[in-house]
Scaffold this motif. Sequence first.
Motif, PDB file in Angstrom:
ATOM      1  N   THR A  75       0.856  -1.183   0.000  1.00 35.14           N
ATOM      2  CA  THR A  75       0.000   0.000   0.000  1.00 35.14           C
ATOM      3  C   THR A  75       0.895   1.236   0.000  1.00 35.14           C
ATOM      4  O   THR A  75       1.847   1.322   0.771  1.00 35.14           O
ATOM      5  CB  THR A  75      -0.926   0.028   1.236  1.00 35.14           C
ATOM      6  N   VAL A  76       0.566   2.165  -0.875  1.00 31.63           N
ATOM      7  CA  VAL A  76       1.302   3.429  -0.999  1.00 31.63           C
ATOM      8  C   VAL A  76       0.292   4.546  -0.813  1.00 31.63           C
ATOM      9  O   VAL A  76      -0.776   4.524  -1.429  1.00 31.63           O
ATOM     10  CB  VAL A  76       1.967   3.554  -2.386  1.00 31.63           C
ATOM     11  N   TRP A  77       0.605   5.527   0.046  1.00 26.50           N
ATOM     12  CA  TRP A  77      -0.315   6.641   0.233  1.00 26.50           C
ATOM     13  C   TRP A  77       0.431   7.908   0.592  1.00 26.50           C
ATOM     14  O   TRP A  77       1.587   7.878   1.005  1.00 26.50           O
ATOM     15  CB  TRP A  77      -1.365   6.312   1.296  1.00 26.50           C
ATOM     16  N   SER A  78      -0.285   9.026   0.386  1.00 22.73           N
ATOM     17  CA  SER A  78       0.261  10.326   0.742  1.00 22.73           C
ATOM     18  C   SER A  78      -0.881  11.222   1.217  1.00 22.73           C
ATOM     19  O   SER A  78      -1.874  11.390   0.505  1.00 22.73           O
ATOM     20  CB  SER A  78       0.955  10.969  -0.457  1.00 22.73           C
ATOM     21  N   PRO A  79      -0.774  11.797   2.417  1.00 26.26           N
ATOM     22  CA  PRO A  79      -1.789  12.740   2.897  1.00 26.26           C
ATOM     23  C   PRO A  79      -1.719  14.044   2.105  1.00 26.26           C
ATOM     24  O   PRO A  79      -0.626  14.537   1.803  1.00 26.26           O
ATOM     25  CB  PRO A  79      -1.400  12.986   4.350  1.00 26.26           C
ATOM     26  N   LEU A  80      -2.894  14.587   1.770  1.00 26.30           N
ATOM     27  CA  LEU A  80      -2.951  15.806   0.966  1.00 26.30           C
ATOM     28  C   LEU A  80      -3.560  16.994   1.692  1.00 26.30           C
ATOM     29  O   LEU A  80      -3.163  18.128   1.455  1.00 26.30           O
ATOM     30  CB  LEU A  80      -3.781  15.559  -0.300  1.00 26.30           C
ATOM     31  N   LEU A  81      -4.554  16.734   2.525  1.00 28.16           N
ATOM     32  CA  LEU A  81      -5.358  17.824   3.056  1.00 28.16           C
ATOM     33  C   LEU A  81      -6.025  17.377   4.347  1.00 28.16           C
ATOM     34  O   LEU A  81      -6.610  16.295   4.391  1.00 28.16           O
ATOM     35  CB  LEU A  81      -6.432  18.162   2.010  1.00 28.16           C
ATOM     36  N   LYS A  82      -5.933  18.193   5.386  1.00 32.84           N
ATOM     37  CA  LYS A  82      -6.616  17.888   6.647  1.00 32.84           C
ATOM     38  C   LYS A  82      -8.067  18.360   6.563  1.00 32.84           C
ATOM     39  O   LYS A  82      -8.358  19.396   5.980  1.00 32.84           O
ATOM     40  CB  LYS A  82      -5.913  18.568   7.813  1.00 32.84           C
ATOM     41  N   LEU A  83      -8.957  17.574   7.155  1.00 31.40           N
ATOM     42  CA  LEU A  83     -10.375  17.925   7.217  1.00 31.40           C
ATOM     43  C   LEU A  83     -10.680  18.444   8.616  1.00 31.40           C
ATOM     44  O   LEU A  83      -9.981  18.081   9.567  1.00 31.40           O
ATOM     45  CB  LEU A  83     -11.229  16.695   6.915  1.00 31.40           C
ATOM     46  N   PRO A  84     -11.679  19.267   8.806  1.00 33.53           N
ATOM     47  CA  PRO A  84     -12.640  19.746   7.821  1.00 33.53           C
ATOM     48  C   PRO A  84     -12.086  20.917   7.012  1.00 33.53           C
ATOM     49  O   PRO A  84     -11.140  21.585   7.429  1.00 33.53           O
ATOM     50  CB  PRO A  84     -13.816  20.209   8.683  1.00 33.53           C
ATOM     51  N   VAL A  85     -12.702  21.124   5.852  1.00 36.72           N
ATOM     52  CA  VAL A  85     -12.333  22.229   4.977  1.00 36.72           C
ATOM     53  C   VAL A  85     -13.585  23.032   4.638  1.00 36.72           C
ATOM     54  O   VAL A  85     -14.707  22.547   4.799  1.00 36.72           O
ATOM     55  CB  VAL A  85     -11.677  21.742   3.670  1.00 36.72           C
ATOM     56  N   ALA A  86     -13.360  24.244   4.143  1.00 40.05           N
ATOM     57  CA  ALA A  86     -14.471  25.047   3.649  1.00 40.05           C
ATOM     58  C   ALA A  86     -15.029  24.360   2.400  1.00 40.05           C
ATOM     59  O   ALA A  86     -14.265  23.827   1.590  1.00 40.05           O
ATOM     60  CB  ALA A  86     -13.984  26.455   3.325  1.00 40.05           C
ATOM     61  N   ASP A  87     -16.334  24.331   2.268  1.00 43.99           N
ATOM     62  CA  ASP A  87     -17.031  23.743   1.120  1.00 43.99           C
ATOM     63  C   ASP A  87     -16.659  22.272   0.911  1.00 43.99           C
ATOM     64  O   ASP A  87     -16.217  21.853  -0.151  1.00 43.99           O
ATOM     65  CB  ASP A  87     -16.774  24.548  -0.150  1.00 43.99           C
ATOM     66  N   GLN A  88     -16.839  21.516   1.981  1.00 39.42           N
ATOM     67  CA  GLN A  88     -16.485  20.099   1.965  1.00 39.42           C
ATOM     68  C   GLN A  88     -17.279  19.316   0.917  1.00 39.42           C
ATOM     69  O   GLN A  88     -16.761  18.372   0.319  1.00 39.42           O
ATOM     70  CB  GLN A  88     -16.691  19.509   3.362  1.00 39.42           C
ATOM     71  N   GLY A 109      -9.040   9.049  -1.019  1.00 40.10           N
ATOM     72  CA  GLY A 109      -9.793   8.500   0.090  1.00 40.10           C
ATOM     73  C   GLY A 109      -9.646   9.387   1.302  1.00 40.10           C
ATOM     74  O   GLY A 109      -8.940  10.399   1.273  1.00 40.10           O
ATOM     75  N   ILE A 110     -10.323   9.003   2.379  1.00 41.14           N
ATOM     76  CA  ILE A 110     -10.256   9.745   3.634  1.00 41.14           C
ATOM     77  C   ILE A 110      -9.900   8.768   4.746  1.00 41.14           C
ATOM     78  O   ILE A 110     -10.496   7.695   4.857  1.00 41.14           O
ATOM     79  CB  ILE A 110     -11.591  10.439   3.955  1.00 41.14           C
ATOM     80  N   SER A 111      -8.918   9.142   5.562  1.00 41.90           N
ATOM     81  CA  SER A 111      -8.529   8.356   6.726  1.00 41.90           C
ATOM     82  C   SER A 111      -8.032   9.312   7.799  1.00 41.90           C
ATOM     83  O   SER A 111      -7.259  10.227   7.493  1.00 41.90           O
ATOM     84  CB  SER A 111      -7.428   7.360   6.349  1.00 41.90           C
ATOM     85  N   ASN A 112      -8.479   9.095   9.024  1.00 39.42           N
ATOM     86  CA  ASN A 112      -8.043   9.936  10.152  1.00 39.42           C
ATOM     87  C   ASN A 112      -8.195  11.423   9.863  1.00 39.42           C
ATOM     88  O   ASN A 112      -7.287  12.213  10.117  1.00 39.42           O
ATOM     89  CB  ASN A 112      -6.599   9.618  10.549  1.00 39.42           C
ATOM     90  N   GLN A 113      -9.328  11.795   9.275  1.00 41.61           N
ATOM     91  CA  GLN A 113      -9.641  13.196   8.970  1.00 41.61           C
ATOM     92  C   GLN A 113      -8.635  13.846   8.031  1.00 41.61           C
ATOM     93  O   GLN A 113      -8.338  15.035   8.135  1.00 41.61           O
ATOM     94  CB  GLN A 113      -9.791  14.017  10.256  1.00 41.61           C
ATOM     95  N   GLU A 114      -8.095  13.055   7.103  1.00 37.13           N
ATOM     96  CA  GLU A 114      -7.205  13.567   6.062  1.00 37.13           C
ATOM     97  C   GLU A 114      -7.613  12.995   4.713  1.00 37.13           C
ATOM     98  O   GLU A 114      -7.970  11.821   4.616  1.00 37.13           O
ATOM     99  CB  GLU A 114      -5.753  13.163   6.311  1.00 37.13           C
ATOM    100  N   VAL A 115      -7.519  13.828   3.674  1.00 39.23           N
ATOM    101  CA  VAL A 115      -7.690  13.356   2.311  1.00 39.23           C
ATOM    102  C   VAL A 115      -6.361  12.777   1.870  1.00 39.23           C
ATOM    103  O   VAL A 115      -5.303  13.402   2.048  1.00 39.23           O
ATOM    104  CB  VAL A 115      -8.118  14.503   1.365  1.00 39.23           C
TER     105      VAL A 115
END
Length: 156
Positions: A75-88, A109-115
């Motif tokens: 499995t390869v992944w990279s976090p891009l953005l923390k949630l929540p965001v404006a205009d989710q 995808g979303i995991s641990n409140q991150e995109v």
Amino acid sequence: MSSLNVETVGETISAGTESFQASHVDVIETVIASLDQGGDAMVSQNDDGYLWKFTYGSVTVYVQLTGIDDEDTLTVWSPLLKLPVADQTALMQELLAMNCGETFEACYGISNQEVLILASRILADINPGEISRLMTIVATIADDMDDVLLQKYPTA
């Protein structure tokens, strides 16, 4: 999105002798060495397998190998953005649309409140080129999209 430069790691590793069969760990470490731009790649190993972390452009990329048997997973992944965001709602619609045709073998995808952008595959019949491709796709999409998404969807 910039074009993907998928190195044929399998040819590099097997050059010189046809009988040499590189392990999945060797292939992953070779790909990380070619992609790591921060010079800070790390690996940890425990009973659950291996976990690597490296920097590609402006993102951190993680690679997890749950073992070395056919039923184990890469499995390869990279976090891009923390949630929540404006205009989710708009963010979710955009991520679904991109999943449909812009992510190759990866997906958002979303995991641990991150995109995240991620790709996962069992090891049965995987070859070095596939390992390289999955890692390169995730790293490239993550680096291309992290700043774009953060600018469009600031933290709420």
